[in-house]
Design a protein around this motif. Structure first.
Motif: not given
Length: 360
Positions: A234-237, A239-242, A283-291, A293-304
């Motif tokens: 997602p553009a917000s950076g 977790d894609p919630k997939l 809907r998803p766009r190329p991730a522009s960074g790891t930041e 928005p406030a209140g939405s922590p960034t998580t890393t998708s598990p690697t297979p």
């Protein structure tokens, strides 16, 4: 401009790399290096940087394409350059200059200055007589001077002799026909000789040692080893919630790359719907960074754990059939809405196969 979103994560590394390496232009054109120096001088700027350097001269960006020159300038801020687009342009063209040899890395072997590896004219003059004998332009022991005029005369003599030989052999040449009215020559197609037994053995040996690779399997393996699927989200950076972002992005990349329709692909891939593929593609766009928005922590998708963890089916409807195509031609009908994912239990009834089976 989506390119900066891909470079943002590696921005600090690229700046550090250009500071450690000693770059030098192999010609008088050093516009890219001067633009790089300007970007390094203003790397801490927030959004814009001046269009003039420390000496008060305009930064020359004529090395870039017209679209780049428009992107790095903001019409609402004359005399300023957009920092993000300017950095993306500079690093993009720096990589191209390194590839073509217009910029060299001092002390490097692969990116060395090619002009310094050429022979000097004194060394060429010493090796020229033997070289002329090897290529057939001179006979051994011929000490005549060889210059541009001698080279032209030698080629003219060879072409004249070749033309005379071709004219003399025309009556016996059954493959060549010259139309007497138009004078247009026509050469008949040459039939290749029968393949030799040694060539057939070589072909069989190559096929035995070269396992078959499917296109989808190649995409899955590259996604696992290079991890390019982490660049999407997602553009917000956040977790894609997939449920399975690795498999979803691999399938979406394969479908879009083969110019296949999303809903058409969903009819041949059990366990995924056209709505899910369209959501991952639009809907998803190329991730522009790891930041995030406030209140939405960034998580890393598990690697297979393996590139072979992507299970797909070669059949479209999942029902067994005795036809040569492996499935019936009528799509499966279901009361479940198309936007809802198909349960894994239903997909497991089809002839599932691992995309990279035997390749791990």
């Amino acid at each position: 401009m989506l390119l900066y979103g891909q470079l943002r994560k590696d921005r600090a590394v690229m700046y550090e790399l250009t500071e450690l390496l000693e770059l030098r232009a192999t010609s008088a054109d050093d516009r890219v290096l001067r633009a790089l120096e300007h970007a390094r001088r203003h790397r801490t700027a927030r959004d814009y940087l001046p269009e003039v350097d420390a000496d008060g001269q305009m930064i020359d960006v004529s090395f870039a394409a017209q679209n780049w020159q428009k992107a790095v300038r903001d019409r609402h801020r004359p005399g300023m350059l957009v920092r993000r687009h300017f950095e993306a342009m500079v690093f993009c063209y720096l990589a191209e200059e390194l590839r073509t040899g217009d910029v060299a890395v001092i002390g490097s072997e692969e990116y060395a200055d090619w002009s310094r590896q050429l022979l000097s004219w004194e060394a060429i003059e010493a090796k020229l007589p033997q070289y002329l004998v090897d290529v057939g332009l001179r006979e051994a022991g011929d000490a005549r001077p060889f210059d541009a005029a001698a080279f032209t005369a030698e080629l003219r003599e060879k072409l004249t002799a070749a033309s005379a030989a071709g004219d003399g052999g025309y009556p016996d040449n059954e493959d060549l026909f010259i139309d007497p009215k138009t004078g247009v020559p026509t050469l008949a197609a040459h039939r290749a000789d029968e393949q030799r037994p040694s060539a057939r053995k070589l072909e069989q040996a190559i096929k035995a040692r070269m396992p078959e690779r499917s296109l989808l399997g190649i995409v899955a393996r590259t996604a696992y080893w290079i991890e390019w699927w982490h660049r999407f989200g997602p553009a917000s950076g956040s977790d894609p919630k997939l449920t399975d972002p690795f498999g979803r992005y691999v399938i979406t990349m394969f479908v879009k790359g083969t110019n296949m329709g999303l809903y058409e692909a969903a009819r041949h891939i059990p366990g995924v719907s056209g709505h899910e593929l369209s959501m991952a593609a639009n809907r998803p766009r190329p991730a522009s960074g790891t930041e995030s928005p406030a209140g939405s922590p960034t998580t890393t998708s598990p690697t297979p754990t393996s590139p072979c963890s992507l299970d797909l089916s070669p059949v479209g409807c999942g029902r067994r059939s005795t036809s040569s195509t492996g499935c019936c031609r009528t799509p499966r009908r279901s009361s479940r809405p198309r936007s809802m994912p198909i349960p894994k239990a239903r997909a497991s009834r089809s002839l599932l196969w691992r995309t990279c089976s035997g390749l791990s």
